[in-house]
Scaffold this active site. Sequence first.
Site, PDB file in Angstrom:
ATOM      1  N   SER A 133       5.021  -9.050  12.775  1.00 40.37           N
ATOM      2  CA  SER A 133       5.256 -10.354  12.163  1.00 40.37           C
ATOM      3  C   SER A 133       6.586 -10.948  12.604  1.00 40.37           C
ATOM      4  CB  SER A 133       5.198 -10.251  10.636  1.00 40.37           C
ATOM      5  OG  SER A 133       5.958  -9.163  10.197  1.00 40.37           O
ATOM      6  N   HIS A 178      -1.673 -11.594  14.641  1.00 38.32           N
ATOM      7  CA  HIS A 178      -0.869 -11.469  13.417  1.00 38.32           C
ATOM      8  C   HIS A 178      -1.670 -11.890  12.187  1.00 38.32           C
ATOM      9  CE1 HIS A 178       2.602 -13.050  10.757  1.00 38.32           C
ATOM     10  NE2 HIS A 178       2.438 -11.767  10.543  1.00 38.32           N
ATOM     11  N   GLU A 232      -2.855 -15.393  13.433  1.00 45.53           N
ATOM     12  CA  GLU A 232      -2.159 -16.046  14.541  1.00 45.53           C
ATOM     13  C   GLU A 232      -2.461 -15.260  15.814  1.00 45.53           C
ATOM     14  OE1 GLU A 232       1.790 -18.044  12.688  1.00 45.53           O
ATOM     15  OE2 GLU A 232       1.842 -15.888  12.833  1.00 45.53           O
ATOM     16  N   ASN A 246       5.344 -18.350   9.792  1.00 45.36           N
ATOM     17  CA  ASN A 246       6.652 -17.990   9.232  1.00 45.36           C
ATOM     18  C   ASN A 246       7.736 -18.985   9.624  1.00 45.36           C
ATOM     19  OD1 ASN A 246       6.072 -15.824   7.605  1.00 45.36           O
ATOM     20  ND2 ASN A 246       6.259 -14.328   9.247  1.00 45.36           N
TER      21      ASN A 246
HETATM   22  P1  NAI Z   1       2.649   0.278   6.215  1.00 44.93           P
HETATM   23  O1  NAI Z   1       3.957   0.952   6.073  1.00 44.93           O
HETATM   24  O2  NAI Z   1       1.794   0.037   5.017  1.00 44.93           O
HETATM   25  O3  NAI Z   1       1.755   1.068   7.279  1.00 44.93           O
HETATM   26  C1  NAI Z   1       2.242   1.498   8.527  1.00 44.93           C
HETATM   27  C2  NAI Z   1       1.477   2.758   8.923  1.00 44.93           C
HETATM   28  O4  NAI Z   1       1.780   3.037  10.282  1.00 44.93           O
HETATM   29  C3  NAI Z   1       1.862   3.980   8.103  1.00 44.93           C
HETATM   30  O5  NAI Z   1       0.698   4.577   7.568  1.00 44.93           O
HETATM   31  C4  NAI Z   1       2.545   4.904   9.119  1.00 44.93           C
HETATM   32  O6  NAI Z   1       2.271   6.271   8.892  1.00 44.93           O
HETATM   33  C5  NAI Z   1       1.916   4.458  10.417  1.00 44.93           C
HETATM   34  N1  NAI Z   1       2.734   4.691  11.605  1.00 44.93           N
HETATM   35  C6  NAI Z   1       4.063   4.481  11.753  1.00 44.93           C
HETATM   36  N2  NAI Z   1       4.424   4.766  13.015  1.00 44.93           N
HETATM   37  C7  NAI Z   1       3.298   5.164  13.681  1.00 44.93           C
HETATM   38  C8  NAI Z   1       3.022   5.555  15.026  1.00 44.93           C
HETATM   39  N3  NAI Z   1       3.974   5.591  15.942  1.00 44.93           N
HETATM   40  N4  NAI Z   1       1.753   5.856  15.350  1.00 44.93           N
HETATM   41  C9  NAI Z   1       0.766   5.815  14.427  1.00 44.93           C
HETATM   42  N5  NAI Z   1       0.969   5.453  13.149  1.00 44.93           N
HETATM   43  C10 NAI Z   1       2.223   5.119  12.788  1.00 44.93           C
HETATM   44  O7  NAI Z   1       2.974  -1.119   6.968  1.00 44.93           O
HETATM   45  P2  NAI Z   1       2.146  -2.486   6.942  1.00 44.93           P
HETATM   46  O8  NAI Z   1       2.631  -3.327   5.842  1.00 44.93           O
HETATM   47  O9  NAI Z   1       0.698  -2.182   7.056  1.00 44.93           O
HETATM   48  O10 NAI Z   1       2.673  -3.170   8.295  1.00 44.93           O
HETATM   49  C11 NAI Z   1       2.276  -2.739   9.550  1.00 44.93           C
HETATM   50  C12 NAI Z   1       2.655  -3.774  10.599  1.00 44.93           C
HETATM   51  O11 NAI Z   1       2.085  -5.031  10.253  1.00 44.93           O
HETATM   52  C13 NAI Z   1       4.148  -4.030  10.763  1.00 44.93           C
HETATM   53  O12 NAI Z   1       4.406  -4.333  12.101  1.00 44.93           O
HETATM   54  C14 NAI Z   1       4.365  -5.237   9.877  1.00 44.93           C
HETATM   55  O13 NAI Z   1       5.498  -5.987  10.259  1.00 44.93           O
HETATM   56  C15 NAI Z   1       3.103  -6.023  10.149  1.00 44.93           C
HETATM   57  N6  NAI Z   1       2.714  -6.971   9.123  1.00 44.93           N
HETATM   58  C16 NAI Z   1       2.804  -6.674   7.788  1.00 44.93           C
HETATM   59  C17 NAI Z   1       2.416  -7.585   6.831  1.00 44.93           C
HETATM   60  C18 NAI Z   1       2.488  -7.266   5.387  1.00 44.93           C
HETATM   61  O14 NAI Z   1       2.382  -8.204   4.564  1.00 44.93           O
HETATM   62  N7  NAI Z   1       2.648  -6.029   4.975  1.00 44.93           N
HETATM   63  C19 NAI Z   1       1.904  -8.920   7.220  1.00 44.93           C
HETATM   64  C20 NAI Z   1       1.762  -9.102   8.633  1.00 44.93           C
HETATM   65  C21 NAI Z   1       2.191  -8.173   9.537  1.00 44.93           C
END
Ligand code: NAI
Length: 502
Positions: free
Chosen positions: A118, A139, A151, A189
């Site tokens: 994001s 995104h 996006e 954003n």
């Molecule tokens: P989260 O923390 O809920 O999930 C991330 C997952 O990725 C975790 O289960 C973790 O174990 C896993 N992980 C971390 N490094 C890893 C790797 N190298 N290989 C495999 N798995 C790995 O995070 P969330 O909220 O789902 O966000 C994920 C991505 O999406 C980020 O880039 C965030 O910026 C983006 N994003 C998040 C939004 C939100 O509202 N939470 C909205 C739009 C984008």
Amino acid sequence: MFKRIGVIGSGAMGRGIAQLFATAGVEVLLHDSRSEAIDQALAYNRDTLERAAAKGKLSPEQLDATLARMRPAETLAALADCDLLIEAIVENLEAKQALFRALEELVAVDAVLATNTSSLSVTRIASGCRHPERVAGFHFFNPVPLMKIVEVVRGERTAPAVIQRLAALAEQAGHFPATTPDTPGFLVNHAGRAYGTEALRILAEGVASPVQIDRILRDSLGFRMGPFELLDLIGLDVTQAVMESVYQQFYQDPRYTPSYLVAPRLAAGLLGRKSGEGFYRYVDGQAQHEAEPAPAPVAIERPFWLDSRDSAVREQVAAVLAAAGAVLEEGSPPSAQAICLVTPLGEDASSCIARQQLPVARSLALETLAGFAKRRVLMRQPGLDAQVLAQARQALGADGVPVEVINDSPGFVAQRVLAGIVNLGCEIAQRRIASPAVLDRAVQLALGYPHGPLGFGELFGAVRVEQILHELHEQYQEPRYRVSPWLRRRVQLGLPLTTPED
Ligand code: NAI
């Protein structure tokens, strides 16, 4: 079309993306570096889909088929056959670059690599790849199945065919693909910066309290949530990171200046809902709203005078004054007893009163552009007599509509925030970050605004919005309020704000 999608990162976003595409009929493999996260994500999706099926939103056959299309991938190597890989891992450039490099060793040369980042540059993530032309941003918004927009971000080297394929996939899943180049904050954003930052600026100037600003923007402009409710919902820490990142990436353009009010609140742990207190306090997840103040009734002894010659405005004001048993004077100048109501557009009350040489103790401002039906806003100035204010407040609320009293500010609250949203939207269109239609649709879908930025401008009048900005710019002498060339030119030529450049 894509045959098999690999989702890497099974957190809130990864599991939502998996559910979306499995529901749309595509096979999805879900991976995470923590295998328990995969199990949790699959269990969560099963639970969500079973509940949807119980409500009749999907047949038992559809439920079984959708669940069968989502499978775990315990190792990265298990994703080798996927023709689309979507990463939703931790928001860290090096981690994402390392993952894409590893995937390039595994997958077919024509497989597409998409990132759900994001805030990071898609081009920078792609720069670590041997084939950056197959890397794009995809995104999504949380919760993915419900937020019907994605996006599709074009990195500097992304192949047009990759963008087209991702956009087609999004449409197949019922999501609106907002295609946009790789710029700070992408589209949504970026467009969302005006609402919260201008509200914080208004707060910092002591114009009104958070609860007042929220009430005004909900009732006058039709927002579902006020900016401070929204900051509390998203978390001040999360929003501050976006505000800082967009501001820095645009080389400190004052349009995006974050507020100095935020850092101490973060240090104090006032993050919002998740910490139990932000701009509001939360008990059992419910915001504790104090009741609106109900001032003691006063006798209305003075007639009123209104500076507006607009007959619709005069009729509205006369009707509510009549309900209060008060008189609206005709003609000019005002009588020696009259309470003088001025109706500035962009000017503050002090300037408007001084310009018309009205009596300081008996003059105050009434908002007439944004909202009169659900809430009224009176703006005092430092020389106003307290009895005059009390009588004006009572008279303007005689029909039961709540009256908000704020301190002096160019553009009240609603005009300022409206002008900021429209101007930033115009700037986004000017920079070709999105076409007018894509901009307005994306903002409505992703941010839940009642209108897109350009639609807001059309609704309230581009000429008026330009005037508000002009006055803000005059008063503050800050480039923050400079008028976008997109807006100025369309006003000059008498064209709708949605008119494309070419
Ligand atoms: P989260 O923390 O809920 O999930 C991330 C997952 O990725 C975790 O289960 C973790 O174990 C896993 N992980 C971390 N490094 C890893 C790797 N190298 N290989 C495999 N798995 C790995 O995070 P969330 O909220 O789902 O966000 C994920 C991505 O999406 C980020 O880039 C965030 O910026 C983006 N994003 C998040 C939004 C939100 O509202 N939470 C909205 C739009 C984008």
